[in-house]
Design a protein around this motif. Structure first.
Motif, PDB file in Angstrom:
ATOM      1  N   ASP A  36       3.689  -4.700   1.623  1.00  0.00           N
ATOM      2  CA  ASP A  36       4.148  -5.664   0.628  1.00  0.00           C
ATOM      3  C   ASP A  36       3.482  -7.026   0.791  1.00  0.00           C
ATOM      4  OD1 ASP A  36       5.462  -5.857   3.119  1.00  0.00           O
ATOM      5  OD2 ASP A  36       7.161  -6.927   2.247  1.00  0.00           O
ATOM      6  N   LEU A  37       2.636  -7.182   1.819  1.00  0.00           N
ATOM      7  CA  LEU A  37       2.049  -8.497   2.117  1.00  0.00           C
ATOM      8  C   LEU A  37       0.535  -8.532   1.950  1.00  0.00           C
ATOM      9  CD1 LEU A  37       4.111  -9.396   5.333  1.00  0.00           C
ATOM     10  CD2 LEU A  37       4.543 -10.119   2.977  1.00  0.00           C
ATOM     11  N   THR A  38      -0.044  -7.486   1.393  1.00  0.00           N
ATOM     12  CA  THR A  38      -1.498  -7.468   1.234  1.00  0.00           C
ATOM     13  C   THR A  38      -1.841  -6.968  -0.171  1.00  0.00           C
ATOM     14  OG1 THR A  38      -3.576  -6.788   2.263  1.00  0.00           O
ATOM     15  CG2 THR A  38      -1.830  -5.141   2.162  1.00  0.00           C
ATOM     16  N   ILE A  39      -3.108  -6.652  -0.402  1.00  0.00           N
ATOM     17  CA  ILE A  39      -3.537  -6.169  -1.706  1.00  0.00           C
ATOM     18  C   ILE A  39      -2.717  -4.937  -2.104  1.00  0.00           C
ATOM     19  CG2 ILE A  39      -5.344  -4.683  -0.756  1.00  0.00           C
ATOM     20  CD1 ILE A  39      -7.090  -5.512  -3.176  1.00  0.00           C
ATOM     21  N   GLN A  40      -2.357  -4.870  -3.378  1.00  0.00           N
ATOM     22  CA  GLN A  40      -1.517  -3.774  -3.820  1.00  0.00           C
ATOM     23  C   GLN A  40      -2.354  -2.542  -4.211  1.00  0.00           C
ATOM     24  OE1 GLN A  40       2.095  -3.804  -3.594  1.00  0.00           O
ATOM     25  NE2 GLN A  40       1.140  -5.240  -2.179  1.00  0.00           N
ATOM     26  N   PRO A  41      -1.745  -1.355  -4.145  1.00  0.00           N
ATOM     27  CA  PRO A  41      -2.509  -0.109  -4.335  1.00  0.00           C
ATOM     28  C   PRO A  41      -3.302  -0.045  -5.636  1.00  0.00           C
ATOM     29  CG  PRO A  41      -0.339   0.372  -3.444  1.00  0.00           C
ATOM     30  CD  PRO A  41      -0.342  -1.091  -3.762  1.00  0.00           C
ATOM     31  N   VAL A  42      -2.734  -0.505  -6.726  1.00  0.00           N
ATOM     32  CA  VAL A  42      -3.431  -0.428  -8.010  1.00  0.00           C
ATOM     33  C   VAL A  42      -4.712  -1.251  -7.983  1.00  0.00           C
ATOM     34  CG1 VAL A  42      -3.301  -1.172 -10.416  1.00  0.00           C
ATOM     35  CG2 VAL A  42      -1.426   0.160  -9.423  1.00  0.00           C
ATOM     36  N   ASP A  43      -4.623  -2.478  -7.480  1.00  0.00           N
ATOM     37  CA  ASP A  43      -5.797  -3.351  -7.436  1.00  0.00           C
ATOM     38  C   ASP A  43      -6.882  -2.774  -6.522  1.00  0.00           C
ATOM     39  OD1 ASP A  43      -4.491  -5.184  -9.109  1.00  0.00           O
ATOM     40  OD2 ASP A  43      -3.526  -6.156  -7.392  1.00  0.00           O
ATOM     41  N   LEU A  44      -6.479  -2.250  -5.369  1.00  0.00           N
ATOM     42  CA  LEU A  44      -7.453  -1.687  -4.445  1.00  0.00           C
ATOM     43  C   LEU A  44      -8.099  -0.435  -5.018  1.00  0.00           C
ATOM     44  CD1 LEU A  44      -8.897  -1.671  -1.744  1.00  0.00           C
ATOM     45  CD2 LEU A  44      -6.913  -0.494  -0.753  1.00  0.00           C
ATOM     46  N   ALA A  45      -7.320   0.400  -5.674  1.00  0.00           N
ATOM     47  CA  ALA A  45      -7.868   1.632  -6.247  1.00  0.00           C
ATOM     48  C   ALA A  45      -8.927   1.331  -7.294  1.00  0.00           C
ATOM     49  CB  ALA A  45      -6.743   2.467  -6.852  1.00  0.00           C
ATOM     50  N   VAL A  46      -8.645   0.378  -8.172  1.00  0.00           N
ATOM     51  CA  VAL A  46      -9.615   0.005  -9.202  1.00  0.00           C
ATOM     52  C   VAL A  46     -10.893  -0.518  -8.558  1.00  0.00           C
ATOM     53  CG1 VAL A  46     -10.092  -1.609 -11.078  1.00  0.00           C
ATOM     54  CG2 VAL A  46      -7.888  -0.428 -10.970  1.00  0.00           C
ATOM     55  N   ALA A  47     -10.752  -1.391  -7.565  1.00  0.00           N
ATOM     56  CA  ALA A  47     -11.917  -1.982  -6.906  1.00  0.00           C
ATOM     57  C   ALA A  47     -12.731  -0.933  -6.163  1.00  0.00           C
ATOM     58  CB  ALA A  47     -11.468  -3.081  -5.950  1.00  0.00           C
ATOM     59  N   ALA A  48     -12.056   0.003  -5.479  1.00  0.00           N
ATOM     60  CA  ALA A  48     -12.768   1.039  -4.726  1.00  0.00           C
ATOM     61  C   ALA A  48     -13.547   1.948  -5.661  1.00  0.00           C
ATOM     62  CB  ALA A  48     -11.782   1.848  -3.885  1.00  0.00           C
ATOM     63  N   GLN A  91       3.763   6.451   0.558  1.00  0.00           N
ATOM     64  CA  GLN A  91       2.365   6.794   0.272  1.00  0.00           C
ATOM     65  C   GLN A  91       2.198   7.554  -1.030  1.00  0.00           C
ATOM     66  OE1 GLN A  91       2.002  10.857   2.978  1.00  0.00           O
ATOM     67  NE2 GLN A  91       0.733   9.167   3.543  1.00  0.00           N
ATOM     68  N   MET A  92       3.115   8.446  -1.371  1.00  0.00           N
ATOM     69  CA  MET A  92       2.943   9.242  -2.577  1.00  0.00           C
ATOM     70  C   MET A  92       3.151   8.402  -3.837  1.00  0.00           C
ATOM     71  SD  MET A  92       1.945  12.158  -1.504  1.00  0.00           S
ATOM     72  CE  MET A  92       2.202  13.389  -2.785  1.00  0.00           C
ATOM     73  N   ILE A  93       4.094   7.476  -3.805  1.00  0.00           N
ATOM     74  CA  ILE A  93       4.282   6.579  -4.950  1.00  0.00           C
ATOM     75  C   ILE A  93       3.067   5.677  -5.102  1.00  0.00           C
ATOM     76  CG2 ILE A  93       5.627   4.619  -5.794  1.00  0.00           C
ATOM     77  CD1 ILE A  93       8.107   5.986  -4.707  1.00  0.00           C
ATOM     78  N   ALA A  94       2.555   5.169  -3.983  1.00  0.00           N
ATOM     79  CA  ALA A  94       1.373   4.307  -4.036  1.00  0.00           C
ATOM     80  C   ALA A  94       0.161   5.069  -4.568  1.00  0.00           C
ATOM     81  CB  ALA A  94       1.078   3.740  -2.645  1.00  0.00           C
ATOM     82  N   LEU A  95      -0.019   6.311  -4.151  1.00  0.00           N
ATOM     83  CA  LEU A  95      -1.156   7.104  -4.631  1.00  0.00           C
ATOM     84  C   LEU A  95      -0.992   7.475  -6.103  1.00  0.00           C
ATOM     85  CD1 LEU A  95      -1.774   9.401  -1.539  1.00  0.00           C
ATOM     86  CD2 LEU A  95      -3.281   7.585  -2.370  1.00  0.00           C
ATOM     87  N   ALA A  96       0.233   7.712  -6.537  1.00  0.00           N
ATOM     88  CA  ALA A  96       0.453   7.995  -7.950  1.00  0.00           C
ATOM     89  C   ALA A  96       0.083   6.795  -8.808  1.00  0.00           C
ATOM     90  CB  ALA A  96       1.914   8.386  -8.191  1.00  0.00           C
ATOM     91  N   ALA A  97       0.423   5.591  -8.327  1.00  0.00           N
ATOM     92  CA  ALA A  97       0.034   4.386  -9.050  1.00  0.00           C
ATOM     93  C   ALA A  97      -1.485   4.250  -9.093  1.00  0.00           C
ATOM     94  CB  ALA A  97       0.665   3.159  -8.387  1.00  0.00           C
ATOM     95  N   ALA A  98      -2.147   4.582  -7.982  1.00  0.00           N
ATOM     96  CA  ALA A  98      -3.610   4.530  -7.937  1.00  0.00           C
ATOM     97  C   ALA A  98      -4.224   5.559  -8.878  1.00  0.00           C
ATOM     98  CB  ALA A  98      -4.091   4.769  -6.505  1.00  0.00           C
ATOM     99  N   ALA A  99      -3.609   6.733  -8.981  1.00  0.00           N
ATOM    100  CA  ALA A  99      -4.118   7.772  -9.872  1.00  0.00           C
ATOM    101  C   ALA A  99      -4.092   7.320 -11.326  1.00  0.00           C
ATOM    102  CB  ALA A  99      -3.302   9.049  -9.709  1.00  0.00           C
TER     103      ALA A  99
END
Length: 310
Positions: A36-48, A91-99
Motif C-alpha cells: 500500500d506504500l509503493t507503486i500500485q499494480p495497475v501502474d506497474l503492469a502498464v509500465a512493464a 496477489q490474485m486480486i492484484a494480478l487480476a487488476a494488472a490483467a
C-alpha cells in the motif's frame, strides 16, 4: 504414490508450456511486493508491458504473526523481516487488476503458498484469472517457511510438502475434468462440478519455487512444468544433476522443465551465463524491503532494467 491414485492423469498432464521466447532467447520479468506504500499494480503492469517485459510477478503472505518466532526464510541469524512481507496486497486480486490493463504481459505468482490455501477456491481463482487474461497466467507455488503463519491456517510444518503436492494434483483434476473427485492422505474431495476451466490447456504452467534438494526436484519432475530457484542460494550445477535424476526416475525428459531464475542480479554477464545453463527466464526484483519506495523511484529501477535487457 504416497497414497494418491494417479491413474486418472493421462501421462500426468502438464501445463500449456513456455511462451515464445523474446530478446535473444531469454524471457525478462519483474517482481515486486505490491504494498500500500509503493507503486500500485495497475501502474506497474502498464509500465512493464510498455517497456517490453515478458512477465510481472507478485509474491504473497496472508499475514505475519507478531510473535516472529520463525526467522526470515527459516534461516538462523537472519536479518529482521522486512515490512513488505506484511503490507502486500492479495496477489490474485492484484494480478487480476494488472490483467485488466494489459494484453501481452504474462502474470505470475512468485510464489503462492499453496499449502495454506483451499484447493477448490484457489483452483477457481486460477481458472478465472487465466480466462480473464486470455491465457496469460503462470502459477508459481512454494512450500513456505513461516511456521506460525502456516499454523494459523491449520498446516503442520513438517507436512507442508505433502500437502502442497496433493493440492496441486487435486487442482489438476478440477481444471481437467467435468466431474472430479480426489482422495489423498491430506486432501479428500467428493464428486463435484466447477467452472470456468482455464484457457491454457490442460492448465496454466505450474512452476515450483523451491531449493535444489532431492525432494523438491522429485516434485518438479512429478507434477510441475518448471523450477524457480531464488538467486544466489543454490548450486545450479548440482541442481541440474538432481533434476535430471528425478526426471529419469519418472520417465520424463528434463528438457521439458522450464527454468526461471528469481531475484536475478542485474548483470549482463551473469544473465548470459544463466542462459548457457538452460534458464529460459530471469526475474528482477523491484522496490525496497520496507515496501515504501515511491512510485517514481520504482519507475527509475524499471527504466534501468529496460536499458539492461535491450
Amino acid at each position: 504414490m504416497n497414497g494418491v491414485d494417479l491413474a486418472w492423469l493421462p501421462a500426468l498432464a502438464y501445463g500449456a508450456g513456455p511462451a515464445k521466447r523474446e530478446r535473444g532467447g531469454m524471457h525478462y520479468g519483474v517482481m515486486i511486493f505490491p504494498t500500500d506504500l509503493t507503486i500500485q499494480p495497475v501502474d506497474l503492469a502498464v509500465a512493464a508491458e510498455e517497456r517490453g517485459f515478458e512477465s510481472l510477478w507478485f509474491p504473497e503472505h496472508s499475514h505475519i504473526p507478531a510473535s516472529r518466532a520463525t526467522p526470515w526464510g527459516g534461516r538462523n541469524n537472519a536479518r529482521p523481516l522486512p515490512a513488505e512481507y506484511w503490507r502486500s496486497h492479495d496477489q490474485m486480486i492484484a494480478l487480476a487488476a494488472a490483467a485488466a490493463v494489459t494484453t501481452r504481459l504474462r502474470l505470475g505468482t512468485g510464489i503462492t503458498l499453496l499449502a495454506q490455501r483451499d484447493p477448490i477456491w484457489f483452483a477457481k481463482e486460477v481458472a478465472s484469472l487465466d480466462t480473464i487474461s486470455n491465457g496469460r497466467f503462470i502459477l508459481g507455488v512454494g512450500y513456505g517457511w513461516n511456521k506460525e503463519e502456516m499454523a494459523q491456517h491449520g498446516v503442520v510444518y513438517r507436512e507442508r510438502r505433502a500437502v502442497l503436492r496433493e493440492k496441486v494434483l487435486a487442482m489438476k483434476r478440477i481444471w481437467m475434468e467435468e466431474e472430479w473427485s480426489f482422495r489423498g492422505e491430506h486432501i479428500r474431495l467428493e464428486p463435484s462440478w466447477a467452472w470456468p476451466k482455464p484457457v491454457q490447456q490442460p492448465h496454466p504452467p505450474i512452476i515450483l519455487g523451491a531449493g535444489a534438494g532431492p525432494k523438491a526436484m522429485a516434485h518438479v519432475a512429478e507434477f510441475c512444468d518448471g523450477w524457480m530457484p531464488i538467486g544466489g542460494r543454490h548450486d545450479v550445477g548440482k541442481a541440474m544433476r538432481l533434476l535430471e535424476e528425478a526426471c529419469t526416475a519418472v520417465g520424463r525428459d528434463p528438457a521439458e522443465i522450464e527454468l526461471t531464475y528469481f531475484y536475478t542480479k542485474p548483470d549482463r554477464a551473469f544473465i548470459d551465463a544463466l542462459g548457457e545453463q538452460g534458464f529460459a527466464r530471469v526475474i528482477f526484483k523491484l522496490g525496497h524491503q520496507d515496501g515504501a519506495m515511491p512510485a517514481a523511484e520504482v519507475m527509475e529501477q524499471l527504466d534501468d532494467l529496460t536499458t539492461l535487457i535491450e
